[in-house]
Design an enzyme around this catalytic site. Structure first.
Site, mmCIF file in Angstrom:
data_model
loop_
_atom_site.group_PDB
_atom_site.id
_atom_site.type_symbol
_atom_site.label_atom_id
_atom_site.label_comp_id
_atom_site.label_asym_id
_atom_site.label_seq_id
_atom_site.Cartn_x
_atom_site.Cartn_y
_atom_site.Cartn_z
ATOM 1 C CD GLU A 255 37.292 48.453 85.440
ATOM 2 O OE1 GLU A 255 37.071 48.900 86.582
ATOM 3 O OE2 GLU A 255 37.472 49.177 84.448
ATOM 4 C CB CYS B 134 53.984 51.854 118.943
ATOM 5 S SG CYS B 134 55.465 50.877 119.142
HETATM 6 N N1 LLP Z 1 37.547 48.961 89.101
HETATM 7 C C1 LLP Z 1 37.675 50.138 89.730
HETATM 8 C C2 LLP Z 1 37.527 51.364 88.943
HETATM 9 C C3 LLP Z 1 37.928 50.194 91.107
HETATM 10 O O1 LLP Z 1 38.038 51.361 91.716
HETATM 11 C C4 LLP Z 1 38.067 48.968 91.838
HETATM 12 C C5 LLP Z 1 38.355 48.985 93.279
HETATM 13 C C6 LLP Z 1 37.944 47.760 91.126
HETATM 14 C C7 LLP Z 1 37.683 47.793 89.769
HETATM 15 C C8 LLP Z 1 38.108 46.425 91.792
HETATM 16 O O2 LLP Z 1 37.145 46.183 92.756
HETATM 17 P P1 LLP Z 1 37.059 44.730 93.451
HETATM 18 O O3 LLP Z 1 36.572 43.756 92.389
HETATM 19 O O4 LLP Z 1 38.409 44.367 93.925
HETATM 20 O O5 LLP Z 1 36.096 44.903 94.543
HETATM 21 N N2 LLP Z 1 41.275 48.616 99.753
HETATM 22 C C9 LLP Z 1 39.877 48.264 99.817
HETATM 23 C C10 LLP Z 1 39.249 48.089 98.457
HETATM 24 C C11 LLP Z 1 39.388 49.265 97.545
HETATM 25 C C12 LLP Z 1 38.747 49.065 96.205
HETATM 26 C C13 LLP Z 1 39.023 50.202 95.293
HETATM 27 N N3 LLP Z 1 38.542 50.048 93.967
HETATM 28 C C14 LLP Z 1 39.728 47.033 100.696
HETATM 29 O O6 LLP Z 1 40.725 46.532 101.211
HETATM 30 O O7 LLP Z 1 38.622 46.569 100.907
#
Ligand code: LLP
Length: 421
Positions: free
Chosen positions: A275, A346
């Site tokens: 994922e 702000c």
């Molecule tokens: N699968 C699940 C169950 C997840 O919770 C996440 C990310 C992913 C896949 C994807 O992960 P990636 O490959 O994108 O690392 N807003 C935060 C990141 C939050 C990630 C949450 N879960 C940021 O800006 O760093």
């Protein structure tokens, strides 16, 4: 590698100059490169080409319909965590049998919506959720494939707000309880247990936590099979990190990650799902912004740009670093000077970077925040009543607005004043 390069002295997204986009769409604006998205998706597919697999794009990282359609047409599956994300994947043309539903708090209406539209698998995160899904399936007269997300208690060595695989985190079922939970799942009507799910965190720059978690999943697969469960699928989550800074050491590549998967679970004969979100779309996007004012402070200069924390929250929320680059290419050896790059909101937290080294800038100049394609637009808000930031997709030498900037009327029109006021 991405497709944001200087050409003829100006930063381009593929064949389109960013100043041309700024002129036609205005700023701030997110700009994505189709070629980069395609390339990054291909790298994950290649990393798993030794086995039966499905790369499910984590929709939370960038849920624009055009991005989902591009990836879906390449054969991507989708990992969704809400009814809204599910409907986005469907609206982008992705068939239900390529959509995986994850998340700790799926509601019954959300689960119903996904069953009605077609679903590849639910990733269950707790016993109460499993019982609720079973009851729903019975009431609908269907059986759905499920995997159970286990929490392997592994330290992902990433920012604490995005680490998900330690026992103190809310995610998954403690791996120590897995045998009992799988036994209950097998007894519950309406559920067909097909696999195991794990996701230990995001922006991982070291492969060892993946190796440790996947080794535990392999062990659990064998134990569950010994108990009579047919484990045929492993969903290994996302989380592979990206380089946010050009000058520091690069995180491992999808191919290295695929090798870890092969070494840990490759001999189990399972179909592999992953994922990834950030690694596919992070470096496929920039946030383009214009300098409003250059303001002299007591001991520093502020570059006040028209993007703010409501448009790109990551620096304010996680202290995240995004490279900031001028759109006009500086001459070789041109002098640079430090600026605190800030937005108009702000709060002092609305600071993108202190002491960013940039060439002399003036009002009207353009800069781009790099690596902003993931968790950028999706985390944007209208805080300070700033209209939601628009998005543009570039392919070759043309571009399209894939989310328009709302007008002030659109924004105000969503509220209503009760007649009794
Ligand atoms: N699968 C699940 C169950 C997840 O919770 C996440 C990310 C992913 C896949 C994807 O992960 P990636 O490959 O994108 O690392 N807003 C935060 C990141 C939050 C990630 C949450 N879960 C940021 O800006 O760093």
């Amino acid at each position: 590698m991405d497709h944001f390069l200087y050409r003829d002295g100006e930063l381009h997204a593929e064949g389109v100059s960013l100043s041309c986009i700024a002129q036609q769409v205005g700023t701030p604006v997110y700009v994505y490169s189709a070629a980069t998205l395609t390339r990054h998706f291909g790298l994950f597919r290649q990393a798993l080409d030794w086995t039966d697999h499905l790369v499910c794009f984590a929709v939370k990282s960038n849920s624009n319909l055009a991005v989902l359609k591009l990836l879906g047409d390449l054969g991507a599956g989708m990992d969704v965590v809400s009814g809204g994300e599910y409907l986005r994947a469907k609206a982008a043309g992705v068939p239900g049998n390529r959509i995986v539903f994850s998340g700790v708090g799926k509601t019954v209406p959300e689960m119903r919506l996904a069953i009605e539209g077609g679903i590849r698998q639910f990733n269950i995160e707790s016993e109460p959720e499993m019982r609720a899904l079973s009851a729903l399936c019975v009431s609908m007269g269907v059986t759905v494939p499920v995997a159970i997300r286990v929490n392997p208690d592994v330290d992902a060595k990433t920012h604490e707000k995005i680490a998900t695989g330690k026992s103190e985190n809310k995610f998954g079922i403690p791996i120590s309880r897995a045998i009992a939970v799988y036994a209950e799942a097998a007894r519950l009507p309406g559920l067909q247990v097909v696999g195991i799910d794990v996701h230990i965190g995001s922006q991982l720059t070291d492969l060892e936590p993946f190796r440790a978690a996947y080794a535990k999943v392999a062990q659990l697969t064998r134990a569950l099979r010994a108990e009579g469960h047919a484990i045929t699928r492993l969903d290994l989550g996302g989380g592979l990190g990206i380089p946010y800074q050009r000058d520091n050491s690069a995180p491992p590549l999808p191919l290295d990650y695929g090798q870890v998967i092969r070494e840990t679970v490759g001999d189990l004969g399972c179909e592999i799902e992953i994922e990834p979100g950030r690694n596919i779309v992070g470096n496929a996007g920039v946030l383009l912004t214009e300098v409003i004012y250059v303001k002299a402070g007591e001991d520093r200069d502020f570059l006040i740009v028209d993007a703010a924390m409501n448009d790109l929250l990551r620096p304010a929320m996680y202290g995240a670093h995004h490279d900031i680059v001028p759109v006009i290419q500086p001459a070789v050896g041109a002098a640079v000077r430090p600026y605190d790059v800030v937005g108009p909101v702000c709060e002092s937290g609305d600071t993108f970077r202190k002491g960013a080294e940039l060439p002399e800038m003036a009002a009207g100049g353009l800069v781009a925040f790099r690596s902003a394609g993931a968790y950028g637009a999706v985390m944007a808000s209208e805080y300070n009543s700033r209209p939601l930031v628009p998005e543009v997709l570039v392919q070759g030498d043309h571009f399209a607005v894939i989310r328009a900037r709302p007008t002030y009327e659109d924004m105000l029109g969503r509220d209503s004043i009760p007649a009794w006021l």
